[in-house]
Each structure stands twice: as structure tokens, then as C-alpha cells.
Design a protein around this motif. Structure first.
Motif, PDB file in Angstrom:
ATOM      1  N   ALA A 151      49.475  44.168  41.555  1.00  0.00           N
ATOM      2  CA  ALA A 151      49.107  45.718  42.193  1.00  0.00           C
ATOM      3  C   ALA A 151      50.436  46.694  42.251  1.00  0.00           C
ATOM      4  CB  ALA A 151      48.568  45.617  43.418  1.00  0.00           C
ATOM      5  N   LEU A 152      51.469  46.238  42.734  1.00  0.00           N
ATOM      6  CA  LEU A 152      52.848  46.956  42.811  1.00  0.00           C
ATOM      7  C   LEU A 152      53.207  47.007  41.405  1.00  0.00           C
ATOM      8  CD1 LEU A 152      54.885  45.453  45.812  1.00  0.00           C
ATOM      9  CD2 LEU A 152      53.649  47.508  45.663  1.00  0.00           C
ATOM     10  N   SER A 153      53.200  46.205  40.518  1.00  0.00           N
ATOM     11  CA  SER A 153      53.661  46.262  39.096  1.00  0.00           C
ATOM     12  C   SER A 153      52.962  47.501  38.483  1.00  0.00           C
ATOM     13  CB  SER A 153      53.491  44.922  38.455  1.00  0.00           C
ATOM     14  OG  SER A 153      53.776  45.086  36.679  1.00  0.00           O
ATOM     15  N   ARG A 327      41.323  46.377  43.803  1.00  0.00           N
ATOM     16  CA  ARG A 327      40.647  47.486  43.248  1.00  0.00           C
ATOM     17  C   ARG A 327      41.302  48.622  42.641  1.00  0.00           C
ATOM     18  NH1 ARG A 327      34.332  47.080  44.546  1.00  0.00           N
ATOM     19  NH2 ARG A 327      34.311  45.020  45.194  1.00  0.00           N
ATOM     20  N   GLN A 328      42.407  48.860  43.514  1.00  0.00           N
ATOM     21  CA  GLN A 328      43.497  49.796  43.230  1.00  0.00           C
ATOM     22  C   GLN A 328      44.277  49.325  42.054  1.00  0.00           C
ATOM     23  OE1 GLN A 328      43.332  52.848  44.037  1.00  0.00           O
ATOM     24  NE2 GLN A 328      43.134  52.899  46.097  1.00  0.00           N
ATOM     25  N   ALA A 329      44.514  48.072  41.528  1.00  0.00           N
ATOM     26  CA  ALA A 329      45.331  47.572  40.620  1.00  0.00           C
ATOM     27  C   ALA A 329      44.296  47.839  39.137  1.00  0.00           C
ATOM     28  CB  ALA A 329      45.526  46.063  40.870  1.00  0.00           C
ATOM     29  N   GLY A 341      36.747  44.223  37.274  1.00  0.00           N
ATOM     30  CA  GLY A 341      37.697  44.978  36.679  1.00  0.00           C
ATOM     31  C   GLY A 341      39.258  44.547  37.275  1.00  0.00           C
ATOM     32  N   GLY A 342      39.253  44.197  38.683  1.00  0.00           N
ATOM     33  CA  GLY A 342      40.234  43.623  39.478  1.00  0.00           C
ATOM     34  C   GLY A 342      40.813  42.377  38.648  1.00  0.00           C
ATOM     35  N   ASP A 364      38.592  36.641  43.115  1.00  0.00           N
ATOM     36  CA  ASP A 364      38.881  37.856  44.225  1.00  0.00           C
ATOM     37  C   ASP A 364      40.214  37.958  44.323  1.00  0.00           C
ATOM     38  OD1 ASP A 364      39.555  35.757  45.752  1.00  0.00           O
ATOM     39  OD2 ASP A 364      37.949  35.860  47.228  1.00  0.00           O
ATOM     40  N   GLY A 365      40.621  38.954  45.141  1.00  0.00           N
ATOM     41  CA  GLY A 365      41.917  39.521  45.592  1.00  0.00           C
ATOM     42  C   GLY A 365      42.523  38.821  46.658  1.00  0.00           C
TER      43      GLY A 365
END
Length: 484
Positions: A151-153, A327-329, A341-342, A364-365
Motif C-alpha cells: 500500500a505505501l509503495s 482496497r486503497q492499494a 482487486g486488493g 485478504d489484507g
């Protein structure tokens, strides 16, 4: 200098006293924390206790100011204390044989062969220990390390998520969720909040002479099922239905584990309507809708930076925030903002970072799914990459790791006498499900070696023994003469 020595000695006594009292009464967090803050081992709110510039930068201690050429001797400068995790350098070349001997010397009673384990030298990337290192195991919450790394990447550490209010028509407004995992019911701690958004919204409406509105709410940023089909129903106190619009992460009491609201977006809209009423704006009705594109912006609030969200998420092992960042990723990778999608977004980014092993299976995340499989090798690689100078965007993955015996999910760990050496020095992410226990993090050995490690235990003969073993085996690295 005598006064400084006295102060340093007093700080040391505070730390030792806190540890002693904590062992007996469980109040270590209260007594020892102030001493650890003074030494730089702990900072309130989970902020970094690492040296700025990352683990790859060189660090040194100096007690004397440099003297310009031709000048007389300068006055001694105050001592610069070394950080709890000083810089790793490629010059440190630990011995695989020494690390393996140390780990194998820790009693595996109750654990046996049922684990995947890896230790990597951060400075050189050399693998120092392996046991079923590339075999996929159920990781539990250590999965959050891979989620947040990806996600940060993809998103970047400074990105913020916006919750906004738009006005499709006069007298009608829509609350639009932007996927802020920490949108809060009360103001404070830098989080975007319902009161702040209501105050801004009311001010904008009153400026136009509007004091009565209908309220719609739009959580359409995320798609697909809100509940992962591999999660059992009794996990309902561990994670909320995933939504781009929720308040206090959908938690009824604000705490987890605990009861959750059945419909997070509707609950968020209800809370917002109540806040608008306090600001003098009457809400005639509330309904689910989709804001039309081009609707005029009324007001907005921005989340904490993504890096800070990751730090909070890892510190508390926050399932709700992990699923939102999953999900933001996906959105950042231009994938559907769903579980599918995640999965694709995180998988592809980990491949690009050189982290992913073929045995990884992402479901899952948060790591709540028992269908997820991750080997220790991938965990340790992720930590090594996040520690490198050329990946400053990933620093939150390291700074978010709890300190053993001090904070977050490690606050009540490492009190076994054979693991006590790790308190205040080991940084790690925990993972816990029934018959699953894991620990992955970084530690600085006394010989200067910086080590990234991961151990994942599945189906142990004795679950308590597996937790103790994880603490002991990671604490053993604190005493490692790894270059021997």
C-alpha cells in the motif's frame, strides 16, 4: 559532565525500576514508559524511535565538537545517544552458522518442526537462517506487513484520503466516503472527524442561506462484498464490514474486539446528521445514494498521512484499517476496490519489490483468513526492503512495529525470563489465530548486525509454548554475536 552522568544514571534506574515493577504488577507500561521515552526507546502514539534517514544510513556517536583548523580546543558537546535500532551497513557480515546455532539452541518444546523461519542480514541481504523458509504457512496478522508494504509503495507515505460533502441540488447534500480508515466521531489526534466536517459544512450552507437539507450518503468508492467469504461469522467482533465510509471503524464502543454496527455507511450518515443539527442545520431525511459527478463541493476533511495510518495500523494490529488499506492499494493500482482487486494489487506490487515467493496466496489484507499462505522468507524480505535507504516511502512499515514489552500488540509479551533480553529492543509484528502464532520484525544485535526475521508457527502441539518460543527465539538475536 558530572550532572549529565547523574541524569543518565537516574534515567537508567527509572527504566530498571519500571521493568521490575512491571514483572510483578503488570504496570510496566506506566512506570517504564517514561524512562524509555527519556532514552529514545519509546515515543507516545507509536511514533518512530528509529534514527531519521532510515536503517541503511550510517550512524555514529560523538562527544566532542569538531575544532576548526587553527582554533583552540572546543568545549565538549553533549553526548549523542545511539538510537534503539542504529543504522545497518553493508560492512556488517554476520555468520549464518552463528545465527543458526543460536536459534537451534532455543528449546522447541511444543513447536517441533511446525514452523517457517527466516533471518536475513539487512545490510547485505544474506540469508542467515532458514527453516521451511519458502513454504507457505497461515501468517495471521503478520500478513499486515505485506499489505502495508504494498500500500505505501503504491499510494505513497504522504497521501491523504478525503471525506467530503457535495451538493447536487439546492437543499440536498451527499456525504461521500473517501476510504479514510480513521474517520472519527470526535476531534483530536490529527484525525479527520465528523464534528470538523459538520462545522465546515454548516458554515458553507449558512453562507448561502441554507439551514435545512436532505442528506444522502455515498460509499461507492469500494466495490464487491463487504465481508470476506472465508471469514467465519464469529469474526464479527474482530472486523467490521469493509466500507469506504465509516466512523470509528464501524465499532459500537470504539474498541476491538467488540460489537460492530450492522451498516457502517448508514451509521456514519446518522452521526453526521446529528453533528449538523448541533451546528444549526436541520436534516429532513437520510438515504443511501450515489453523488453525481460534478456536484459542487461544500466541505471536506483529509485523513492522516498514509504513513501515519500504517504506523497506527501495525501498532494495534488493526484489522479494519488493514482491509481499508488493502482496497486503497487496489485503487492506486487501478484495480477494482474489492477483495479481488486488493489481492491482485498487493501481489503484483510485491513481485515488483522482489518480495513475493511462489507459495504466497493472498486472500485478504488483515490476515484473518485461514486460506492465506505466506512463507517466512517473504515476510523477512519485506522488512529488509522497508529498511533500505532507497525505499524511504516504506519507512512506516518499520516505525509502526511495536517495541517488545512496551507498546502495542507486544506490550504484554517478552516477560518470560529467557525472553526478557528482548524487552525494549525487539521490534515486531504479531500474528495470532487458533493454532497459528507468528512474529516478524527487526532487531539490532550487539555486534552491530541488523537482522530482519520472521517465524510462523502452524498447528503446534502446545500453543502457549509456541508463543514463548517465538519470544525466546527472537530475544536470542538480541544477544547474537552474529559475526562469530
Amino acid at each position: 559532565m558530572r550532572l549529565k552522568r547523574v541524569l543518565i544514571a537516574l534515567v537508567s534506574l527509572v527504566v530498571l525500576a519500571g521493568i521490575a515493577v512491571g514483572v510483578v504488577t503488570g504496570t510496566f507500561g506506566g512506570w517504564a514508559r517514561s524512562g524509555l521515552e527519556a532514552t529514545g526507546l519509546y515515543s507516545d502514539g507509536g511514533a518512530s524511535s528509529l534514527v531519521p534517514g532510515g536503517l541503511g544510513a550510517s550512524a555514529s556517536a560523538s562527544t566532542v565538537s569538531p575544532t576548526p583548523s587553527g582554533a583552540g580546543p572546543s568545549a565538549p558537546a553533549a553526548p549523542i545517544l545511539k538510537p534503539v535500532l542504529a543504522a545497518a551497513t553493508p560492512a556488517a557480515k554476520p555468520s549464518a552458522a552463528a545465527v543458526t546455532k543460536l536459534i537451534n539452541g532455543v528449546d522447541r518444546k511444543g513447536v517441533g518442526d511446525a514452523f517457517s523461519g527466516t533471518v536475513i542480514d539487512v545490510g547485505t541481504g544474506a540469508v542467515l537462517y532458514q527453516h521451511k523458509a519458502t513454504t507457505g504457512f497461515i501468517p495471521a496478522s503478520t500478513m499486515k506487513l505485506l499489505t502495508t508494504t504494498a500500500a505505501l509503495s503504491l499510494i505513497g507515505p504522504d497521501h491523504r484520503f478525503t471525506t467530503k460533502v457535495v451538493a447536487p441540488t439546492s437543499g440536498s447534500i451527499v456525504l461521500v466516503g473517501g476510504g479514510d480508515p480513521y474517520f472519527a466521531s470526535k476531534s483530536g489526534n490529527g484525525k479527520a472527524s465528523v464534528p470538523a466536517l459538520a462545522k465546515r459544512t454548516a458554515a458553507a450552507l449558512k453562507k448561502k442561506g441554507v439551514r435545512t437539507v436532505s442528506l444522502g450518503y455515498d460509499a461507492s468508492l469500494f466495490t464487491g462484498p463487504a465481508w470476506n467469504p472465508t471469514w467465519p461469522s464469529f469474526y464479527a467482533d474482530q472486523v467490521s464490514k469493509v466500507s469506504a465510509l465509516s466512523v470509528d471503524e464501524g465499532r459500537v464502543t470504539g474498541f476491538s474486539p467488540g460489537p460492530r454496527v450492522p451498516d457502517p455507511p448508514a451509521a456514519a450518515a446518522k452521526a453526521f446528521a446529528a453533528a449538523l443539527k448541533k451546528q444549526g442545520i436541520a436534516v429532513t431525511k437520510t438515504s443511501k445514494t450515489k453523488a453525481p459527478s460534478g456536484a459542487a463541493l461544500v466541505a471536506s476533511v483529509d485523513s492522516l498521512p498514509a504513513e501515519r495510518i500504517v504506523e497506527l495500523l501495525l501498532m494495534a494490529s488493526d484489522n479494519d484499517a488493514a482491509e481499508v488499506m488493502f482496497r486503497q492499494a487496489a485503487i492506486a493500482a487501478k484495480q477494482p476496490a474489492s477483495f479481488d482487486g486488493g489481492r491482485k494489487a498487493v501481489h503484483d506490487r510485491l513481485v515488483k519489490l522482489g518480495i513475493l515467493d511462489s507459495s504466497v496466496r493472498i486472500v485478504d489484507g488483515s490476515g484473518l483468513s485461514r486460506n492465506t499462505r505466506v512463507p517466512a522468507d517473504s515476510m523477512a524480505k519485506a522488512l529488509r526492503v522497508a529498511s533500505e535507504e532507497n525505499h524511504p516511502e516504506l519507512r512506516g512499515v518499520i516505525t509502526g512495529l511495536p517495541v517488545a514489552g512496551v507498546e502495542g500488540s507486544l506490550r504484554i509479551r517478552f516477560f518470560d525470563p529467557k525472553a526478557s533480553a528482548g524487552r525494549g529492543l525487539v521490534r515486531a509484528k504479531t500474528g495470532t489465530l487458533s493454532k497459528v502464532h507468528s512474529l516478524a520484525g527487526v532487531v539490532r544485535a550487539p555486534d552491530g548486525s541488523m537482522l530482519a526475521y520472521a517465524f510462523i508457527v502452524n498447528n503446534p502441539k502446545n500453543e502457549w509454548n509456541s508463543i514463548v518460543w517465538l519470544d525466546r527465539v527472537t530475544a536470542s538475536l538480541v544477544r547474537c554475536g552474529c559475526r562469530g
